[in-house]
Scaffold this motif. Sequence first.
Motif, PDB file in Angstrom:
ATOM      1  N   LEU A  11      -8.379  20.626  11.249  1.00  0.00           N
ATOM      2  CA  LEU A  11      -8.177  19.324  10.635  1.00  0.00           C
ATOM      3  C   LEU A  11      -6.755  18.830  10.874  1.00  0.00           C
ATOM      4  N   ALA A  12      -5.802  19.720  10.670  1.00  0.00           N
ATOM      5  CA  ALA A  12      -4.405  19.345  10.866  1.00  0.00           C
ATOM      6  C   ALA A  12      -4.170  18.888  12.303  1.00  0.00           C
ATOM      7  N   LEU A  15      -5.666  15.424  12.886  1.00  0.00           N
ATOM      8  CA  LEU A  15      -4.800  14.389  12.324  1.00  0.00           C
ATOM      9  C   LEU A  15      -3.580  14.184  13.207  1.00  0.00           C
ATOM     10  N   ALA A  18      -4.453  12.131  16.173  1.00  0.00           N
ATOM     11  CA  ALA A  18      -4.674  10.745  15.777  1.00  0.00           C
ATOM     12  C   ALA A  18      -3.336  10.029  15.590  1.00  0.00           C
ATOM     13  N   ARG A  19      -2.419  10.697  14.971  1.00  0.00           N
ATOM     14  CA  ARG A  19      -1.131  10.081  14.692  1.00  0.00           C
ATOM     15  C   ARG A  19      -0.255   9.928  15.911  1.00  0.00           C
ATOM     16  N   ASP A  21      -1.108   9.682  18.824  1.00  0.00           N
ATOM     17  CA  ASP A  21      -1.680   8.663  19.676  1.00  0.00           C
ATOM     18  C   ASP A  21      -1.355   8.917  21.151  1.00  0.00           C
ATOM     19  N   VAL A  36       4.957  18.828   9.757  1.00  0.00           N
ATOM     20  CA  VAL A  36       4.076  18.524   8.641  1.00  0.00           C
ATOM     21  C   VAL A  36       3.787  19.722   7.739  1.00  0.00           C
ATOM     22  N   VAL A  80      -8.864  11.091  20.070  1.00  0.00           N
ATOM     23  CA  VAL A  80      -9.954  11.287  19.117  1.00  0.00           C
ATOM     24  C   VAL A  80     -11.201  10.548  19.571  1.00  0.00           C
ATOM     25  N   ALA A  85     -13.510  10.796  14.736  1.00  0.00           N
ATOM     26  CA  ALA A  85     -13.118   9.861  13.695  1.00  0.00           C
ATOM     27  C   ALA A  85     -14.019  10.021  12.472  1.00  0.00           C
ATOM     28  N   PHE A  88     -13.150  13.127  10.682  1.00  0.00           N
ATOM     29  CA  PHE A  88     -11.887  12.847  10.014  1.00  0.00           C
ATOM     30  C   PHE A  88     -12.107  12.169   8.666  1.00  0.00           C
ATOM     31  N   ARG A  89     -12.902  11.136   8.666  1.00  0.00           N
ATOM     32  CA  ARG A  89     -13.142  10.400   7.423  1.00  0.00           C
ATOM     33  C   ARG A  89     -13.879  11.241   6.394  1.00  0.00           C
ATOM     34  N   ALA A  91     -13.687  14.441   6.133  1.00  0.00           N
ATOM     35  CA  ALA A  91     -12.713  15.400   5.604  1.00  0.00           C
ATOM     36  C   ALA A  91     -11.830  14.721   4.565  1.00  0.00           C
ATOM     37  N   GLU A  92     -11.537  13.481   4.830  1.00  0.00           N
ATOM     38  CA  GLU A  92     -10.704  12.728   3.908  1.00  0.00           C
ATOM     39  C   GLU A  92     -11.400  12.577   2.555  1.00  0.00           C
TER      40      GLU A  92
END
Lengths: 111, 111
Positions: A11-12, A15, A18-19, A21, A36, A80, A85, A88-89, A91-92
């Motif tokens: 997961l990390a 993310l 995604a960040r 990019d 992080v 991603v 995606a 990701f959501r 997991a969120e």
Amino acid sequence: MPAATLGKLELAALLAVARLDDEAYGLAVRAHLAGVTGRDYSVGAVYTTLQRLEDKGLLRSHASEPLPVRGGRSRRHFSVTAAGARAFREAERTAAALWAGVGSFTKPRLA
Amino acid sequence: MPAATLGKLELAALLAVARLDDEAYGLAVRAHLAGVTGRDYSVGAVYTTLQRLEDKGLLRSHASEPLPVRGGRSRRHFSVTAAGARAFREAERTAAALWAGVGSFTKPRLA
DNA sequence: CTTATTTGTTCTACAGAATAGTACTTATGC
DNA sequence: GCATAAGTACTATTCTGTAGAACAAATAAG
């Protein structure tokens, strides 16, 4: 299969990609994770995880052109996918539910 | 050893015990996890995890008196230890850092 | 041009966590 | 006593976490 749940490093890493990019490649992800999480993951740990995410179809990758700088060899850039995606959501949502209500829980009742 | 980091189910179980407080025993934890995560963990999965947490010193347990109801046998009640509380807070910090800045990230850039 | 240095990635292994399934135990209800 | 309910323990297998060394490619140095 609903892709089962992601591991914590997975997961990390997702993310991080995604960040970051456009700058999402192995070592950059590793550096980001260090910032992080506060801990230093080995190179192997990071690449293995990224590879697994790609195998699961949550990430995809392509090789970049080499850069004209010292050691500027070709990078493997990750991005991603749509499935990523979604994962990701999900997991969120789960994380939110997990931590909901424990916000002020900084001092749990001890036995 | 810095206690290494907790697995995802371990963390979820720790939180469950903290929340359930006086009602924190095997099956109750299992039910709580189902509610929070939206998935059904097997009985074995839950007990194994709780046992691991106790082995690590993050939880402790004691047997309760049997209840006078059908099937009301003795329960094994769990509670969070001081070390468990620390682990918990550390996980909270890490989770916060991990998700920070991705709040509005519901629509990641796809490749 | 030959070697050193830097950046980046792949390969190989192993320990630990996730997870399932079954068996065992102890209550109560008939 | 026997069926049933609520709990827990045991055993095994797969998946994830994680490290470390080997390998590759590019430029800088001498």
